[in-house]
Design a protein around this motif. Sequence first.
Motif, mmCIF file in Angstrom:
data_model
loop_
_atom_site.group_PDB
_atom_site.id
_atom_site.type_symbol
_atom_site.label_atom_id
_atom_site.label_comp_id
_atom_site.label_asym_id
_atom_site.label_seq_id
_atom_site.Cartn_x
_atom_site.Cartn_y
_atom_site.Cartn_z
ATOM 1 N N LEU A 132 18.966 -2.204 21.439
ATOM 2 C CA LEU A 132 19.212 -3.595 21.045
ATOM 3 C C LEU A 132 20.301 -4.150 21.972
ATOM 4 C CD1 LEU A 132 19.299 -3.230 17.122
ATOM 5 C CD2 LEU A 132 17.337 -3.305 18.683
ATOM 6 N N ASP A 135 24.049 -5.029 21.085
ATOM 7 C CA ASP A 135 25.069 -3.990 20.974
ATOM 8 C C ASP A 135 25.365 -3.477 22.367
ATOM 9 O OD1 ASP A 135 25.521 -3.927 18.211
ATOM 10 O OD2 ASP A 135 23.801 -2.632 17.852
ATOM 11 N N GLY A 173 22.319 -0.964 9.026
ATOM 12 C CA GLY A 173 21.624 0.160 8.443
ATOM 13 C C GLY A 173 22.687 1.219 8.180
ATOM 14 N N GLU A 192 18.838 -0.109 4.719
ATOM 15 C CA GLU A 192 19.086 -1.304 5.537
ATOM 16 C C GLU A 192 19.879 -2.322 4.724
ATOM 17 O OE1 GLU A 192 18.672 -1.737 8.675
ATOM 18 O OE2 GLU A 192 18.963 -3.892 8.874
ATOM 19 N N ILE A 206 23.990 1.807 14.934
ATOM 20 C CA ILE A 206 24.237 0.885 16.050
ATOM 21 C C ILE A 206 22.963 0.881 16.902
ATOM 22 C CG2 ILE A 206 25.753 0.484 18.055
ATOM 23 C CD1 ILE A 206 27.043 0.060 15.242
HETATM 24 C C1 G1P Z 1 19.779 -4.206 13.266
HETATM 25 C C2 G1P Z 1 19.267 -3.065 12.389
HETATM 26 C C3 G1P Z 1 20.419 -2.418 11.645
HETATM 27 C C4 G1P Z 1 21.492 -1.980 12.616
HETATM 28 C C5 G1P Z 1 21.933 -3.160 13.502
HETATM 29 C C6 G1P Z 1 22.873 -2.677 14.591
HETATM 30 O O1 G1P Z 1 20.228 -5.230 12.415
HETATM 31 O O2 G1P Z 1 18.291 -3.560 11.490
HETATM 32 O O3 G1P Z 1 19.953 -1.309 10.905
HETATM 33 O O4 G1P Z 1 22.593 -1.454 11.898
HETATM 34 O O5 G1P Z 1 20.810 -3.781 14.128
HETATM 35 O O6 G1P Z 1 23.364 -3.735 15.347
HETATM 36 P P1 G1P Z 1 20.516 -6.744 12.916
HETATM 37 O O7 G1P Z 1 21.887 -6.732 13.492
HETATM 38 O O8 G1P Z 1 19.465 -7.053 13.950
HETATM 39 O O9 G1P Z 1 20.405 -7.595 11.703
#
Ligand code: G1P
Length: 297
Positions: A132, A135, A173, A192, A206
Amino acid sequence: MRSKVTKAIFPVAGLGTRFLPATKSVPKEIMTLVDRPLVQYAIDEARAAGIKEFIFITSRGKGALEDYFDYAPQLEAELRRKGKDDLLEILKSTNMDSGEVAYMRQHKPLGLGHAVWCARRLISNEPFAVILPDDVIAAEKPCLAQMVEAFEETQGNIVAAMEVPDAMTKSYGILDIKEDMGSIVSTKGMVEKPAAGTAPSNLAVIGRYILTPTVLQKLNRKQAGAGGEIQLTDAIDAAREDGEEVYGFRFQGQRFDCGSKAGFLQATVAFALARDDLRDELWNYISDVVHSEKAAQ
Ligand code: G1P
Protein backbone atom coordinates in the motif's frame (compact mmCIF):
# COMPACT_ATOMS: atom_id res chain seq x y z
CA MET A 1 9.61 -26.76 -3.09
CA ARG A 2 10.07 -23.29 -1.62
CA SER A 3 8.29 -20.57 -3.57
CA LYS A 4 9.82 -17.24 -4.49
CA VAL A 5 7.86 -13.99 -4.42
CA THR A 6 8.19 -12.23 -7.80
CA LYS A 7 4.87 -10.40 -8.19
CA ALA A 8 3.52 -7.44 -6.28
CA ILE A 9 0.12 -5.79 -6.30
CA PHE A 10 -0.14 -2.04 -5.72
CA PRO A 11 -3.72 -0.95 -4.96
CA VAL A 12 -3.88 2.65 -6.23
CA ALA A 13 -7.56 3.01 -7.09
CA GLY A 14 -8.54 5.23 -4.14
CA LEU A 15 -9.90 8.73 -4.73
CA GLY A 16 -7.56 10.35 -2.24
CA THR A 17 -10.29 12.65 -0.98
CA ARG A 18 -8.22 13.62 2.07
CA PHE A 19 -5.92 15.49 -0.28
CA LEU A 20 -8.56 17.47 -2.16
CA PRO A 21 -8.37 19.78 -4.02
CA ALA A 22 -4.94 18.45 -5.20
CA THR A 23 -6.39 15.01 -5.98
CA LYS A 24 -9.06 16.54 -8.20
CA SER A 25 -6.59 16.13 -11.06
CA VAL A 26 -3.44 14.52 -9.60
CA PRO A 27 -3.57 10.91 -8.41
CA LYS A 28 -2.51 10.82 -4.76
CA GLU A 29 0.23 8.32 -5.59
CA ILE A 30 1.90 10.87 -7.88
CA MET A 31 2.13 13.48 -5.13
CA THR A 32 5.76 14.02 -4.24
CA LEU A 33 7.81 13.33 -1.17
CA VAL A 34 10.64 15.79 -1.83
CA ASP A 35 10.97 15.14 -5.58
CA ARG A 36 9.78 11.56 -6.05
CA PRO A 37 6.19 10.45 -6.36
CA LEU A 38 4.87 8.39 -3.48
CA VAL A 39 4.51 5.37 -5.75
CA GLN A 40 8.21 5.46 -6.70
CA TYR A 41 9.15 4.64 -3.12
CA ALA A 42 6.86 1.61 -3.25
CA ILE A 43 8.31 0.46 -6.59
CA ASP A 44 11.90 0.82 -5.38
CA GLU A 45 11.08 -1.14 -2.24
CA ALA A 46 9.50 -3.92 -4.29
CA ARG A 47 12.47 -4.10 -6.68
CA ALA A 48 14.88 -4.31 -3.77
CA ALA A 49 12.90 -7.33 -2.54
CA GLY A 50 13.26 -9.17 -5.85
CA ILE A 51 9.88 -8.31 -7.36
CA LYS A 52 9.86 -8.68 -11.17
CA GLU A 53 6.20 -8.01 -12.02
CA PHE A 54 4.35 -4.93 -10.85
CA ILE A 55 0.57 -4.97 -10.92
CA PHE A 56 -1.30 -1.71 -10.36
CA ILE A 57 -4.97 -1.74 -9.47
CA THR A 58 -6.20 1.56 -10.82
CA SER A 59 -9.45 3.41 -11.45
CA ARG A 60 -10.79 6.25 -13.55
CA GLY A 61 -8.57 9.33 -13.48
CA LYS A 62 -5.29 7.50 -12.80
CA GLY A 63 -3.87 7.95 -16.30
CA ALA A 64 -1.02 10.10 -14.96
CA LEU A 65 0.29 7.01 -13.17
CA GLU A 66 0.61 5.05 -16.41
CA ASP A 67 2.35 7.99 -18.06
CA TYR A 68 4.73 8.27 -15.14
CA PHE A 69 6.11 4.77 -15.72
CA ASP A 70 6.35 5.23 -19.46
CA TYR A 71 9.49 6.24 -21.36
CA ALA A 72 9.70 9.97 -22.02
CA PRO A 73 11.80 10.04 -25.22
CA GLN A 74 11.46 13.79 -25.84
CA LEU A 75 12.50 14.67 -22.30
CA GLU A 76 15.39 12.17 -22.42
CA ALA A 77 16.62 13.58 -25.75
CA GLU A 78 16.48 17.11 -24.38
CA LEU A 79 18.46 16.22 -21.24
CA ARG A 80 21.02 14.34 -23.38
CA ARG A 81 21.38 17.33 -25.69
CA LYS A 82 22.02 19.61 -22.72
CA GLY A 83 24.48 17.16 -21.16
CA LYS A 84 22.40 16.81 -18.00
CA ASP A 85 23.54 13.26 -17.34
CA ASP A 86 22.54 13.18 -13.64
CA LEU A 87 18.94 14.07 -14.41
CA LEU A 88 18.93 11.63 -17.32
CA GLU A 89 19.97 8.80 -15.01
CA ILE A 90 17.27 9.74 -12.48
CA LEU A 91 14.69 9.78 -15.25
CA LYS A 92 15.80 6.44 -16.67
CA SER A 93 15.65 4.80 -13.24
CA THR A 94 11.88 5.36 -13.23
CA ASN A 95 11.22 3.59 -16.54
CA MET A 96 9.53 0.21 -16.39
CA ASP A 97 10.45 -2.41 -19.01
CA SER A 98 7.88 -3.78 -21.42
CA GLY A 99 5.82 -6.52 -19.86
CA GLU A 100 7.08 -5.73 -16.37
CA VAL A 101 4.10 -3.63 -15.40
CA ALA A 102 0.37 -4.34 -15.67
CA TYR A 103 -2.64 -2.18 -14.96
CA MET A 104 -5.96 -3.59 -13.88
CA ARG A 105 -9.04 -1.47 -13.36
CA GLN A 106 -11.11 -1.79 -10.24
CA HIS A 107 -14.43 -0.68 -11.64
CA LYS A 108 -16.15 -0.12 -8.32
CA PRO A 109 -14.65 0.94 -4.97
CA LEU A 110 -15.62 -2.24 -3.12
CA GLY A 111 -12.66 -2.35 -0.73
CA LEU A 112 -9.00 -3.37 -0.46
CA GLY A 113 -9.83 -7.09 -0.64
CA HIS A 114 -11.73 -6.54 -3.87
CA ALA A 115 -8.84 -4.48 -5.31
CA VAL A 116 -6.41 -7.34 -4.65
CA TRP A 117 -8.89 -9.88 -6.06
CA CYS A 118 -8.95 -7.91 -9.34
CA ALA A 119 -5.37 -9.16 -9.94
CA ARG A 120 -6.21 -12.85 -9.45
CA ARG A 121 -5.62 -13.92 -13.06
CA LEU A 122 -2.21 -12.27 -13.13
CA ILE A 123 -1.14 -14.00 -9.93
CA SER A 124 -2.45 -17.55 -10.47
CA ASN A 125 -0.93 -20.13 -8.15
CA GLU A 126 2.02 -18.48 -6.44
CA PRO A 127 2.72 -16.33 -3.39
CA PHE A 128 2.56 -12.57 -4.02
CA ALA A 129 3.25 -9.30 -2.27
CA VAL A 130 0.85 -6.41 -1.67
CA ILE A 131 2.20 -2.91 -1.05
CA LEU A 132 0.00 0.00 0.00
CA PRO A 133 1.92 3.07 -1.23
CA ASP A 134 0.33 5.29 1.47
CA ASP A 135 2.44 3.49 4.04
CA VAL A 136 5.96 4.72 3.43
CA ILE A 137 8.66 2.95 5.41
CA ALA A 138 12.15 4.38 5.81
CA ALA A 139 14.52 1.54 6.61
CA GLU A 140 18.12 0.52 6.13
CA LYS A 141 17.01 -2.77 4.63
CA PRO A 142 13.71 -2.09 2.84
CA CYS A 143 10.70 -3.51 4.67
CA LEU A 144 9.54 -5.89 1.93
CA ALA A 145 13.05 -7.35 1.61
CA GLN A 146 12.97 -8.06 5.36
CA MET A 147 9.62 -9.79 4.89
CA VAL A 148 10.77 -11.85 1.90
CA GLU A 149 13.58 -13.22 4.08
CA ALA A 150 11.07 -14.12 6.77
CA PHE A 151 8.84 -15.74 4.15
CA GLU A 152 11.71 -17.85 2.85
CA GLU A 153 11.93 -19.30 6.36
CA THR A 154 8.25 -19.68 7.17
CA GLN A 155 6.44 -20.01 3.79
CA GLY A 156 3.34 -18.74 5.59
CA ASN A 157 1.31 -15.54 5.08
CA ILE A 158 3.14 -12.52 6.51
CA VAL A 159 1.79 -9.07 7.28
CA ALA A 160 3.92 -6.11 8.39
CA ALA A 161 2.98 -5.07 11.91
CA MET A 162 3.68 -2.40 14.49
CA GLU A 163 2.32 -1.41 17.88
CA VAL A 164 -0.13 1.51 17.85
CA PRO A 165 -1.73 3.45 20.75
CA ASP A 166 -5.12 2.19 22.04
CA ALA A 167 -6.95 5.12 20.48
CA MET A 168 -5.64 4.16 17.02
CA THR A 169 -6.55 0.46 16.88
CA LYS A 170 -9.93 1.30 15.31
CA SER A 171 -8.14 2.55 12.18
CA TYR A 172 -6.21 -0.64 11.40
CA GLY A 173 -6.33 -4.37 10.94
CA ILE A 174 -5.40 -5.73 14.38
CA LEU A 175 -3.71 -9.06 15.13
CA ASP A 176 -4.87 -11.54 17.74
CA ILE A 177 -1.56 -12.94 18.93
CA LYS A 178 -1.06 -16.69 19.42
CA GLU A 179 2.65 -16.68 20.15
CA ASP A 180 4.97 -13.68 20.33
CA MET A 181 8.46 -14.62 19.15
CA GLY A 182 9.84 -11.08 18.94
CA SER A 183 10.12 -9.92 15.36
CA ILE A 184 7.70 -12.66 14.29
CA VAL A 185 4.29 -13.23 15.86
CA SER A 186 1.97 -16.10 15.05
CA THR A 187 -1.72 -15.24 15.03
CA LYS A 188 -5.02 -16.83 15.98
CA GLY A 189 -7.14 -14.09 14.44
CA MET A 190 -7.18 -10.74 12.73
CA VAL A 191 -9.87 -8.05 12.97
CA GLU A 192 -10.36 -5.16 10.57
CA LYS A 193 -10.91 -1.83 12.32
CA PRO A 194 -12.25 -3.17 15.65
CA ALA A 195 -14.66 -0.93 17.57
CA ALA A 196 -13.05 1.06 20.40
CA GLY A 197 -12.26 -1.16 23.38
CA THR A 198 -12.60 -4.46 21.49
CA ALA A 199 -9.15 -4.78 19.85
CA PRO A 200 -7.45 -8.12 20.60
CA SER A 201 -4.04 -6.39 20.86
CA ASN A 202 -2.20 -3.21 19.89
CA LEU A 203 -0.38 -4.87 17.04
CA ALA A 204 -1.61 -3.24 13.84
CA VAL A 205 -1.23 -4.35 10.24
CA ILE A 206 0.84 -1.95 8.11
CA GLY A 207 0.54 -1.95 4.32
CA ARG A 208 2.99 -4.71 3.34
CA TYR A 209 1.84 -8.27 2.85
CA ILE A 210 3.20 -11.53 1.48
CA LEU A 211 0.27 -13.81 0.82
CA THR A 212 -0.49 -17.26 -0.51
CA PRO A 213 -2.94 -17.90 -3.39
CA THR A 214 -5.42 -19.25 -0.80
CA VAL A 215 -6.14 -15.65 0.14
CA LEU A 216 -7.28 -14.98 -3.44
CA GLN A 217 -9.59 -17.99 -3.26
CA LYS A 218 -11.08 -16.61 -0.06
CA LEU A 219 -11.64 -13.28 -1.80
CA ASN A 220 -13.74 -15.11 -4.41
CA ARG A 221 -16.52 -15.17 -1.81
CA LYS A 222 -16.80 -11.38 -2.12
CA GLN A 223 -18.02 -11.16 1.44
CA ALA A 224 -18.39 -7.61 2.76
CA GLY A 225 -16.87 -6.89 6.17
CA ALA A 226 -16.00 -3.76 8.17
CA GLY A 227 -17.43 -0.58 6.64
CA GLY A 228 -19.43 -2.67 4.15
CA GLU A 229 -16.23 -3.29 2.13
CA ILE A 230 -14.56 -6.50 1.00
CA GLN A 231 -11.62 -6.63 3.38
CA LEU A 232 -8.21 -8.17 2.72
CA THR A 233 -7.90 -8.75 6.46
CA ASP A 234 -10.94 -11.07 6.45
CA ALA A 235 -9.61 -13.15 3.55
CA ILE A 236 -6.22 -13.56 5.23
CA ASP A 237 -7.89 -14.66 8.44
CA ALA A 238 -10.09 -17.08 6.49
CA ALA A 239 -6.92 -18.67 5.05
CA ARG A 240 -5.71 -19.11 8.64
CA GLU A 241 -9.01 -20.74 9.60
CA ASP A 242 -8.34 -23.18 6.74
CA GLY A 243 -5.09 -24.21 8.41
CA GLU A 244 -2.54 -21.81 6.91
CA GLU A 245 -0.17 -19.83 9.10
CA VAL A 246 -0.52 -16.05 9.32
CA TYR A 247 2.40 -14.20 10.88
CA GLY A 248 2.77 -10.61 11.98
CA PHE A 249 6.23 -9.20 11.24
CA ARG A 250 7.63 -6.37 13.35
CA PHE A 251 9.81 -4.70 10.71
CA GLN A 252 12.89 -2.56 11.35
CA GLY A 253 12.24 0.97 10.16
CA GLN A 254 10.12 4.06 10.53
CA ARG A 255 6.65 4.09 9.03
CA PHE A 256 4.91 7.24 7.82
CA ASP A 257 1.18 7.34 7.24
CA CYS A 258 1.17 9.28 3.97
CA GLY A 259 -2.60 8.80 3.73
CA SER A 260 -2.84 11.67 6.23
CA LYS A 261 -1.62 15.21 5.74
CA ALA A 262 0.40 15.28 8.97
CA GLY A 263 2.05 11.95 8.07
CA PHE A 264 2.82 13.17 4.56
CA LEU A 265 4.47 16.31 5.93
CA GLN A 266 6.49 14.33 8.47
CA ALA A 267 7.71 12.01 5.74
CA THR A 268 8.62 15.01 3.58
CA VAL A 269 10.73 16.49 6.36
CA ALA A 270 12.35 13.16 7.26
CA PHE A 271 13.25 12.30 3.65
CA ALA A 272 14.52 15.81 2.98
CA LEU A 273 16.71 15.75 6.10
CA ALA A 274 18.17 12.45 4.87
CA ARG A 275 19.35 14.14 1.67
CA ASP A 276 22.84 15.67 1.45
CA ASP A 277 21.66 18.37 -0.95
CA LEU A 278 18.83 19.58 1.30
CA ARG A 279 19.74 18.80 4.90
CA ASP A 280 21.64 21.96 5.89
CA GLU A 281 19.25 24.47 4.39
CA LEU A 282 16.17 22.73 5.77
CA TRP A 283 17.72 22.19 9.17
CA ASN A 284 18.61 25.87 9.47
CA TYR A 285 15.06 26.79 8.55
CA ILE A 286 13.53 24.38 11.08
CA SER A 287 15.88 25.65 13.82
CA ASP A 288 14.90 29.25 13.04
CA VAL A 289 11.20 28.38 13.21
CA VAL A 290 11.63 26.56 16.52
CA HIS A 291 13.66 29.43 17.97
CA SER A 292 11.18 32.11 17.02
CA GLU A 293 8.25 29.98 18.25
CA LYS A 294 10.02 29.55 21.60
CA ALA A 295 10.86 33.27 21.80
CA ALA A 296 7.20 34.15 21.16
CA GLN A 297 5.96 31.94 23.99
C1 G1P B 1 -5.78 -0.82 5.21
C2 G1P B 1 -6.10 -2.20 5.76
C3 G1P B 1 -5.80 -2.26 7.24
C4 G1P B 1 -4.37 -1.83 7.51
C5 G1P B 1 -4.10 -0.44 6.89
C6 G1P B 1 -2.63 -0.10 7.00
O1 G1P B 1 -6.71 0.08 5.75
O2 G1P B 1 -7.45 -2.52 5.50
O3 G1P B 1 -6.01 -3.57 7.73
O4 G1P B 1 -4.14 -1.81 8.91
O5 G1P B 1 -4.46 -0.42 5.51
O6 G1P B 1 -2.37 1.19 6.53
P1 G1P B 1 -6.96 1.58 5.17
O7 G1P B 1 -5.90 2.43 5.77
O8 G1P B 1 -6.83 1.47 3.68
O9 G1P B 1 -8.33 1.95 5.61
